[in-house]
Design a protein around this motif. Structure first.
Motif, PDB file in Angstrom:
ATOM      1  N   UNK A 123       2.304   5.096   5.394  1.00 47.51           N
ATOM      2  CA  UNK A 123       1.275   4.737   4.754  1.00 47.51           C
ATOM      3  C   UNK A 123       0.974   5.190   3.559  1.00 47.51           C
ATOM      4  N   UNK A 124       1.262   4.887   2.096  1.00 49.56           N
ATOM      5  CA  UNK A 124       1.156   5.603   1.204  1.00 49.56           C
ATOM      6  C   UNK A 124      -0.115   6.166   0.185  1.00 49.56           C
ATOM      7  N   UNK A 125      -0.171   6.254  -0.602  1.00 48.72           N
ATOM      8  CA  UNK A 125      -1.645   6.584  -0.892  1.00 48.72           C
ATOM      9  C   UNK A 125      -2.437   5.407  -1.554  1.00 48.72           C
ATOM     10  N   UNK A 126      -1.656   4.803  -2.461  1.00 45.55           N
ATOM     11  CA  UNK A 126      -2.271   3.511  -3.067  1.00 45.55           C
ATOM     12  C   UNK A 126      -1.799   2.419  -2.378  1.00 45.55           C
ATOM     13  N   UNK A 127      -3.234   1.712  -1.547  1.00 50.41           N
ATOM     14  CA  UNK A 127      -2.909   0.676  -0.389  1.00 50.41           C
ATOM     15  C   UNK A 127      -2.925  -0.490  -1.983  1.00 50.41           C
ATOM     16  N   UNK A 128      -2.973  -0.474  -3.565  1.00 53.10           N
ATOM     17  CA  UNK A 128      -3.214  -1.617  -4.017  1.00 53.10           C
ATOM     18  C   UNK A 128      -2.070  -1.791  -4.857  1.00 53.10           C
ATOM     19  N   UNK A 129      -0.480  -0.841  -4.495  1.00 52.58           N
ATOM     20  CA  UNK A 129       0.339  -0.559  -5.023  1.00 52.58           C
ATOM     21  C   UNK A 129       1.339  -0.464  -4.285  1.00 52.58           C
ATOM     22  N   UNK A 130       0.594  -0.470  -2.334  1.00 59.99           N
ATOM     23  CA  UNK A 130       1.342  -0.197  -1.043  1.00 59.99           C
ATOM     24  C   UNK A 130       1.660  -2.565  -0.891  1.00 59.99           C
ATOM     25  N   UNK A 131       1.212  -3.028  -1.403  1.00 65.06           N
ATOM     26  CA  UNK A 131       0.978  -4.525  -0.913  1.00 65.06           C
ATOM     27  C   UNK A 131       1.604  -5.119  -2.365  1.00 65.06           C
ATOM     28  N   UNK A 132       2.743  -6.176  -2.038  1.00 61.97           N
ATOM     29  CA  UNK A 132       2.890  -7.121  -2.937  1.00 61.97           C
ATOM     30  C   UNK A 132       1.838  -8.338  -2.949  1.00 61.97           C
ATOM     31  N   UNK A 133       1.283  -8.003  -4.395  1.00 64.16           N
ATOM     32  CA  UNK A 133       0.185  -9.269  -4.400  1.00 64.16           C
ATOM     33  C   UNK A 133       1.016 -10.479  -4.594  1.00 64.16           C
ATOM     34  N   UNK A 134       2.112 -10.589  -4.390  1.00 66.97           N
ATOM     35  CA  UNK A 134       2.714 -12.709  -4.657  1.00 66.97           C
ATOM     36  C   UNK A 134       2.621 -12.577  -3.061  1.00 66.97           C
ATOM     37  N   UNK A 135       2.468 -11.534  -1.729  1.00 65.78           N
ATOM     38  CA  UNK A 135       2.702 -11.308  -1.056  1.00 65.78           C
ATOM     39  C   UNK A 135       1.102 -12.259   0.204  1.00 65.78           C
ATOM     40  N   UNK A 136       0.310 -13.028   1.227  1.00 63.65           N
ATOM     41  CA  UNK A 136      -0.584 -12.891   1.894  1.00 63.65           C
ATOM     42  C   UNK A 136      -0.237 -11.568   2.659  1.00 63.65           C
ATOM     43  N   UNK A 137      -1.574 -10.969   3.967  1.00 64.25           N
ATOM     44  CA  UNK A 137      -1.175 -10.313   4.193  1.00 64.25           C
ATOM     45  C   UNK A 137      -0.186 -10.569   6.008  1.00 64.25           C
ATOM     46  N   UNK A 138      -0.311 -12.104   6.262  1.00 63.83           N
ATOM     47  CA  UNK A 138       0.643 -12.190   7.538  1.00 63.83           C
ATOM     48  C   UNK A 138       2.149 -11.848   6.752  1.00 63.83           C
ATOM     49  N   UNK A 139       1.914 -12.411   6.118  1.00 67.97           N
ATOM     50  CA  UNK A 139       3.767 -12.051   5.487  1.00 67.97           C
ATOM     51  C   UNK A 139       4.102 -10.801   4.975  1.00 67.97           C
ATOM     52  N   UNK A 140       3.586  -9.950   4.523  1.00 65.59           N
ATOM     53  CA  UNK A 140       3.736  -8.396   3.617  1.00 65.59           C
ATOM     54  C   UNK A 140       3.240  -7.388   5.121  1.00 65.59           C
ATOM     55  N   UNK A 141       3.116  -7.399   6.308  1.00 60.31           N
ATOM     56  CA  UNK A 141       2.447  -7.442   7.788  1.00 60.31           C
ATOM     57  C   UNK A 141       3.876  -7.688   8.180  1.00 60.31           C
ATOM     58  N   UNK A 142       4.525  -8.628   8.566  1.00 60.48           N
ATOM     59  CA  UNK A 142       5.243  -9.159   9.015  1.00 60.48           C
ATOM     60  C   UNK A 142       6.453  -8.234   8.593  1.00 60.48           C
ATOM     61  N   UNK A 143       6.395  -8.081   7.424  1.00 60.64           N
ATOM     62  CA  UNK A 143       8.359  -8.409   7.141  1.00 60.64           C
ATOM     63  C   UNK A 143       8.860  -7.252   7.284  1.00 60.64           C
ATOM     64  N   UNK A 144       8.579  -6.178   7.271  1.00 57.45           N
ATOM     65  CA  UNK A 144       9.843  -5.196   8.141  1.00 57.45           C
ATOM     66  C   UNK A 144       9.896  -5.725   9.728  1.00 57.45           C
ATOM     67  N   UNK A 145       9.573  -6.883  10.644  1.00 57.41           N
ATOM     68  CA  UNK A 145      10.035  -6.977  11.667  1.00 57.41           C
ATOM     69  C   UNK A 145      11.432  -8.289  11.278  1.00 57.41           C
ATOM     70  N   UNK A 146      11.137  -8.688   9.755  1.00 59.48           N
ATOM     71  CA  UNK A 146      12.104  -9.878   9.730  1.00 59.48           C
ATOM     72  C   UNK A 146      13.185  -8.796   9.200  1.00 59.48           C
TER      73      UNK A 146
END
Length: 454
Positions: A123-146
């Motif tokens: 879990x990284x320090x800055x959540x703003x940088x840790x999430x891809x701004x072009x991905x919705x939350x479903x895609x971002x959270x599920x990306x490791x499974x893919x």
């Protein structure tokens, strides 16, 4: 009644999820073209400089220290995100059935590290940088499974929904198609935590997970992580500079300074009876919430030294109020003392004394003995008199404990320091501490073995 942990043939506990042995992570500083032409070796930043660590399954271990202490580099090295210069990291992961699978992280190639990250997440320090701004939350959270090919379609959506519910992002339908810019800082960090746990890891490295958040939500995020620890049987490495949150969150605390662990032990004991002077300084720096209560701070002087050229002996000795004659005093400490004296001096006195001692660059090399030559043909006795005047300003300064001899010699004044020792971690009460105030054992080399002495 507790029993002694079972150990393997190598002496490590079967309850350990991670074992770190003499880990070093060094970064080369690229020199200029002239340096390369002259064959000079580039300087090396010793971000992690000989760390031994054993992480017990199910515990929360805090890595605490100032910026530049090496705690983030150590945390990233545990996942293979930065390569180790030397040493060994062994992950004792879940194997088939009730067995365990040992993986030497430091031996893995980049491709083989991918499989490790199904069991170890960050879990990284800055959540703003840790999430891809072009991905919705479903895609971002599920990306490791893919990425790992573990789920797709309805199964992937079901696991994303479950992860979001676990971290408190509900009703889930409100967040699945939301973009990171639609979320608050606390909600983004919950989404980052959901992404970390969706692979069902057993170890999570949390790098300052609350430092970018408002004070109002910090305790909630820490409580969420504790709840997830119980529900999912997680082990945490919690990286922070905030001892107050570490006291609330951690079972054990490792205090880091300049790439090394200087004290490690149960949180309760470290807070109740800190052994290392640096630990005591960090505890004194914790803010007091009562505005009517005044506490003595006695904070360490100066700043954390350059990791590319660490002090001889104990790295904390230039700032330590309890330093002894054998802590590793050297020429650079003399320069710092003279410069501090000149800061307090009138301009005309500074100019006169600087002309007397000349260029102080001779004090820049780590050395136990140094010679100061007076400028403009002036007698060596004037240099000695200057040193004695500086001593008289504060004879209790720890620096003077390390001075073995000040003597006039041909061509100047020679200052010699006592031999210093580089303390190792050793058991003292219920903690391990690296300090000459707890004297056995120490290294046989009077300074760090990889530091060249003049």
């Amino acid at each position: 009644m507790p029993t002694r942990p079972e150990t393997t043939a190598t002496g490590t506990s079967v309850d350990n999820v991670l074992d770190v042995e003499d880990l070093r992570v060094h970064f080369d500083l690229s020199g200029g073209a002239l340096s390369r032409l002259l064959g000079r070796r580039p300087k090396v930043v010793k971000a992690v400089d000989g760390v031994d660590l054993h992480l017990r399954r199910g515990e929360v271990l805090g890595l605490v220290g100032e910026s530049g202490s090496g705690k983030t580099t150590l945390g990233r090295a545990l996942l293979g995100l930065v390569p180790a210069t030397s040493g060994r990291i062994t992950h004792h992961g879940r194997g088939e059935g009730s067995g365990r699978k040992d993986t030497v992280v430091t031996d893995l190639s980049e491709g083989r590290l991918r499989s490790l990250r199904t069991q170890v997440q960050m879990v990284f320090q800055d959540p703003n940088a840790a999430l891809n701004p072009s991905m919705d939350i479903q895609t971002a959270v599920g990306h490791p499974l893919k990425v790992h090919g573990l789920a797709s379609g309805d199964e992937l959506r079901r696991r994303v929904v479950d992860a979001l519910e676990r971290v408190g992002l509900s009703p889930v339908d409100r967040f699945l198609e939301a973009m990171p810019s639609d979320l608050s800082g606390g909600q983004k960090q919950r989404a980052v935590i959901a992404r970390a746990i969706i692979l069902d890891p057993e170890l999570v490295v949390a790098d300052e997970p609350i430092s970018m958040l408002d004070m109002s939500v910090r305790a909630k995020i820490l409580q969420l992580m504790l709840d997830l620890k119980q529900e999912l049987d997680l082990t945490y490495v919690y990286i922070t500079h905030d001892l107050a949150s570490a006291k609330f969150f951690c079972d054990r605390i490792a205090i880091m300074y300049l790439g090394r662990i200087v004290e490690i032990g149960p949180t309760e004991e470290v807070f109740a009876d800190p052994k290392h002077p640096y630990t005591r300084a960090l505890l004194r720096a914790i803010p007091e919430p009562d505005p009517d209560r005044s506490l003595p701070r006695d904070l360490p002087r100066g700043e954390i030294p350059d990791a590319a050229s660490p002090p001889l002996g104990c790295a904390f000795h230039p700032r330590c109020p309890d330093a002894t004659p054998v802590c590793g005093w050297e020429a650079r400490d003399l320069r710092a003392l003279l410069e501090a004296h000149w800061v307090r001096s009138p301009p005309e006195e500074f100019e006169r004394e600087q002309a007397l001692v000349g260029d102080l660059d001779v004090l820049d090399a780590p050395a136990k003995t140094v010679r100061l030559a007076p400028g403009s043909g002036r007698p060596a006795g004037e240099v000695r008199d200057l040193i004695e005047r500086v001593r008289a300003e504060d004879e209790e300064d720890p620096f003077w404990r390390g001075v073995a001899r000040v003597e006039e010699v041909a061509g100047g004044v020679e200052v010699e320091f006592h031999d210093g020792v580089d303390p190792l971690l050793r058991r003292t009460g219920g903690v391990d501490v690296a300090c000459v105030l707890h004297p056995e054992p120490v290294t046989t080399d009077p300074c760090r073995p990889d530091v060249e002495r003049a």
